[in-house]
Design a protein around this motif. Structure first.
Motif, PDB file in Angstrom:
ATOM      1  N   LYS A  22     -21.403 -10.248 -14.824  1.00 38.67           N
ATOM      2  CA  LYS A  22     -20.668 -11.515 -14.923  1.00 38.67           C
ATOM      3  C   LYS A  22     -19.676 -11.523 -16.078  1.00 38.67           C
ATOM      4  N   VAL A  23     -20.076 -10.940 -17.205  1.00 40.31           N
ATOM      5  CA  VAL A  23     -19.201 -10.873 -18.373  1.00 40.31           C
ATOM      6  C   VAL A  23     -19.147  -9.430 -18.861  1.00 40.31           C
ATOM      7  N   PRO A  24     -17.990  -9.001 -19.343  1.00 43.32           N
ATOM      8  CA  PRO A  24     -17.862  -7.596 -19.748  1.00 43.32           C
ATOM      9  C   PRO A  24     -18.463  -7.269 -21.105  1.00 43.32           C
ATOM     10  N   MET A  25     -18.422  -8.240 -22.038  1.00 45.37           N
ATOM     11  CA  MET A  25     -18.813  -7.924 -23.414  1.00 45.37           C
ATOM     12  C   MET A  25     -19.722  -9.002 -23.971  1.00 45.37           C
ATOM     13  N   ILE A  26     -20.716  -8.588 -24.758  1.00 45.01           N
ATOM     14  CA  ILE A  26     -21.630  -9.524 -25.389  1.00 45.01           C
ATOM     15  C   ILE A  26     -21.705  -9.273 -26.892  1.00 45.01           C
ATOM     16  N   HIS A  27     -22.230 -10.288 -27.577  1.00 42.54           N
ATOM     17  CA  HIS A  27     -22.352 -10.281 -29.031  1.00 42.54           C
ATOM     18  C   HIS A  27     -23.838 -10.345 -29.366  1.00 42.54           C
ATOM     19  N   LEU A  28     -24.392  -9.240 -29.877  1.00 39.99           N
ATOM     20  CA  LEU A  28     -25.827  -9.131 -30.165  1.00 39.99           C
ATOM     21  C   LEU A  28     -26.039  -9.035 -31.673  1.00 39.99           C
ATOM     22  N   ILE A  29     -26.708 -10.031 -32.245  1.00 41.38           N
ATOM     23  CA  ILE A  29     -26.918 -10.013 -33.688  1.00 41.38           C
ATOM     24  C   ILE A  29     -28.405  -9.973 -34.022  1.00 41.38           C
ATOM     25  N   ASP A  30     -28.761  -9.026 -34.862  1.00 37.40           N
ATOM     26  CA  ASP A  30     -30.135  -8.818 -35.294  1.00 37.40           C
ATOM     27  C   ASP A  30     -30.378  -9.639 -36.560  1.00 37.40           C
ATOM     28  N   LEU A  31     -30.769 -10.909 -36.390  1.00 35.60           N
ATOM     29  CA  LEU A  31     -30.998 -11.764 -37.555  1.00 35.60           C
ATOM     30  C   LEU A  31     -32.176 -11.286 -38.394  1.00 35.60           C
ATOM     31  N   GLU A  32     -33.184 -10.792 -37.729  1.00 34.71           N
ATOM     32  CA  GLU A  32     -34.337 -10.252 -38.447  1.00 34.71           C
ATOM     33  C   GLU A  32     -33.915  -9.054 -39.293  1.00 34.71           C
ATOM     34  N   GLY A  33     -33.070  -8.214 -38.719  1.00 37.37           N
ATOM     35  CA  GLY A  33     -32.551  -7.066 -39.452  1.00 37.37           C
ATOM     36  C   GLY A  33     -31.690  -7.479 -40.623  1.00 37.37           C
ATOM     37  N   ALA A  34     -30.881  -8.518 -40.436  1.00 36.15           N
ATOM     38  CA  ALA A  34     -30.013  -8.995 -41.510  1.00 36.15           C
ATOM     39  C   ALA A  34     -30.832  -9.462 -42.703  1.00 36.15           C
ATOM     40  N   LYS A  35     -31.943 -10.113 -42.427  1.00 29.67           N
ATOM     41  CA  LYS A  35     -32.803 -10.599 -43.510  1.00 29.67           C
ATOM     42  C   LYS A  35     -33.579  -9.460 -44.157  1.00 29.67           C
ATOM     43  N   ALA A  36     -34.008  -8.496 -43.334  1.00 32.69           N
ATOM     44  CA  ALA A  36     -34.827  -7.386 -43.833  1.00 32.69           C
ATOM     45  C   ALA A  36     -34.004  -6.282 -44.490  1.00 32.69           C
ATOM     46  N   GLY A  37     -32.728  -6.179 -44.099  1.00 31.68           N
ATOM     47  CA  GLY A  37     -31.886  -5.138 -44.667  1.00 31.68           C
ATOM     48  C   GLY A  37     -31.868  -3.856 -43.877  1.00 31.68           C
ATOM     49  N   GLU A  38     -32.391  -3.887 -42.639  1.00 31.89           N
ATOM     50  CA  GLU A  38     -32.327  -2.730 -41.749  1.00 31.89           C
ATOM     51  C   GLU A  38     -32.462  -3.214 -40.302  1.00 31.89           C
ATOM     52  N   PRO A  39     -31.799  -2.540 -39.345  1.00 29.72           N
ATOM     53  CA  PRO A  39     -31.841  -2.968 -37.946  1.00 29.72           C
ATOM     54  C   PRO A  39     -33.258  -2.959 -37.381  1.00 29.72           C
ATOM     55  N   ARG A  40     -33.571  -3.964 -36.548  1.00 27.56           N
ATOM     56  CA  ARG A  40     -34.901  -4.092 -35.975  1.00 27.56           C
ATOM     57  C   ARG A  40     -34.888  -4.194 -34.438  1.00 27.56           C
ATOM     58  N   HIS A  41     -33.693  -4.252 -33.833  1.00 29.53           N
ATOM     59  CA  HIS A  41     -33.646  -4.500 -32.391  1.00 29.53           C
ATOM     60  C   HIS A  41     -32.687  -3.550 -31.654  1.00 29.53           C
ATOM     61  N   LEU A  42     -32.698  -2.291 -32.048  1.00 27.69           N
ATOM     62  CA  LEU A  42     -31.802  -1.335 -31.405  1.00 27.69           C
ATOM     63  C   LEU A  42     -32.159  -1.121 -29.933  1.00 27.69           C
ATOM     64  N   ASP A  43     -33.414  -1.381 -29.577  1.00 21.89           N
ATOM     65  CA  ASP A  43     -33.807  -1.235 -28.177  1.00 21.89           C
ATOM     66  C   ASP A  43     -33.058  -2.219 -27.281  1.00 21.89           C
ATOM     67  N   VAL A  44     -32.781  -3.402 -27.794  1.00 21.13           N
ATOM     68  CA  VAL A  44     -32.036  -4.399 -27.011  1.00 21.13           C
ATOM     69  C   VAL A  44     -30.585  -3.957 -26.834  1.00 21.13           C
ATOM     70  N   VAL A  45     -30.023  -3.362 -27.868  1.00 18.37           N
ATOM     71  CA  VAL A  45     -28.649  -2.846 -27.763  1.00 18.37           C
ATOM     72  C   VAL A  45     -28.598  -1.743 -26.709  1.00 18.37           C
ATOM     73  N   ARG A  46     -29.552  -0.844 -26.737  1.00 18.03           N
ATOM     74  CA  ARG A  46     -29.587   0.249 -25.756  1.00 18.03           C
ATOM     75  C   ARG A  46     -29.710  -0.303 -24.331  1.00 18.03           C
ATOM     76  N   TYR A  47     -30.538  -1.316 -24.183  1.00 24.84           N
ATOM     77  CA  TYR A  47     -30.723  -1.904 -22.855  1.00 24.84           C
ATOM     78  C   TYR A  47     -29.425  -2.545 -22.366  1.00 24.84           C
ATOM     79  N   ALA A  48     -28.743  -3.262 -23.247  1.00 25.44           N
ATOM     80  CA  ALA A  48     -27.473  -3.881 -22.874  1.00 25.44           C
ATOM     81  C   ALA A  48     -26.463  -2.824 -22.442  1.00 25.44           C
ATOM     82  N   LYS A  49     -26.412  -1.722 -23.167  1.00 17.94           N
ATOM     83  CA  LYS A  49     -25.502  -0.640 -22.795  1.00 17.94           C
ATOM     84  C   LYS A  49     -25.890  -0.037 -21.447  1.00 17.94           C
ATOM     85  N   SER A  50     -27.196   0.062 -21.177  1.00 16.31           N
ATOM     86  CA  SER A  50     -27.639   0.634 -19.906  1.00 16.31           C
ATOM     87  C   SER A  50     -27.250  -0.236 -18.719  1.00 16.31           C
TER      88      SER A  50
END
Length: 237
Positions: free
Chosen positions: A41-69
């Motif tokens: 439906k849409v070509p591009m999405i905006h995925l922000i890892d708020l938990e990662g932003a607070k922790a100082g390291e990415p925590r949701h790379l699996d979701v990014v991979r899934y979106a790319k798939s």
């Protein structure tokens, strides 16, 4: 004008905050299910890892991979504060990777990132009353947002995502005045974030010559549908 549906993540769930305050967290379900519903439906999405932003390291790379798939173009960020974490996010295939805190606290890191990854590196410039905020919006600085934007362009950044923290999550419209001020001084891809809710908001940003806009809470809360978002994008292309 491109409109980017937004998914913010904490603990594997879609959430929205108001003004970046973690105590205001509202949950909106499973990111995998929503991504599947948006597929095609849409070509591009905006995925922000708020938990990662607070922790100082990415925590949701699996979701990014899934979106790319699923075939999405992905703009993502949150917690990227080391070369290793930047490489890890880039390896997911993300099309645009947003640097925040590290871009302002370690200029050498930003320069090296641009040298290595070029236009895939973008900067998330988050500000409250014109002053840049860092560490997941939890820490204010004395840095002026306009001056910072000018410096980013000089360093080679080609895309700036500007979030007006005072508008974020309130559904009361973007800070068009600030976006116009930025547009006057930077000739790069400029993305508005915070408060985008109605077609009129999109129209005003288009008139201000803003290139893209992120739509988050309005979409997740049902105030606007993904189909309406598609119509608006076509109307103000």
């Amino acid at each position: 004008m491109r409109l980017l549906p937004a998914i913010d993540l904490i603990g594997g769930k879609i959430v929205r905050l108001t003004e970046g305050d973690f105590s205001t967290e509202e949950q909106y379900g499973d990111p995998y299910e929503l991504l599947k519903a948006w597929q095609g439906k849409v070509p591009m999405i905006h995925l922000i890892d708020l938990e990662g932003a607070k922790a100082g390291e990415p925590r949701h790379l699996d979701v990014v991979r899934y979106a790319k798939s699923l075939g999405f173009l992905v703009q993502t960020g949150g917690g990227i504060r080391s070369e290793a974490s930047l490489d890890a996010v880039m390896e997911t295939g993300a099309d645009r990777v947003l640097l925040g805190t590290k871009a302002f606290t370690d200029p050498d890191f930003l320069d090296k990132a641009i040298e290595k990854y070029g236009k895939r590196v973008a900067v998330a410039l988050d500000a409250y009353d014109g002053k840049v905020a860092i560490n997941g919006w939890q820490e204010a600085t004395k840095l002026d947002d306009i001056s910072v934007a000018q410096d980013l362009v000089k360093r080679g950044i080609e895309t700036i995502l500007y979030t007006d923290i005072g508008s974020d999550g309130k559904l009361n419209g973007p800070n068009v005045t600030r976006m116009k001020a930025l547009r006057q001084i930077v000739n790069v891809t400029l993305i508005a974030s915070g408060g985008v809710t109605t077609e009129e908001d999109v129209k005003e940003l288009k008139m201000a010559k803003i290139d893209e806009a992120v739509v988050g809470k309005a979409l997740l809360s049902g105030k606007v549908s993904i189909e309406e978002l598609i119509e608006w994008e076509a109307r103000y292309a």
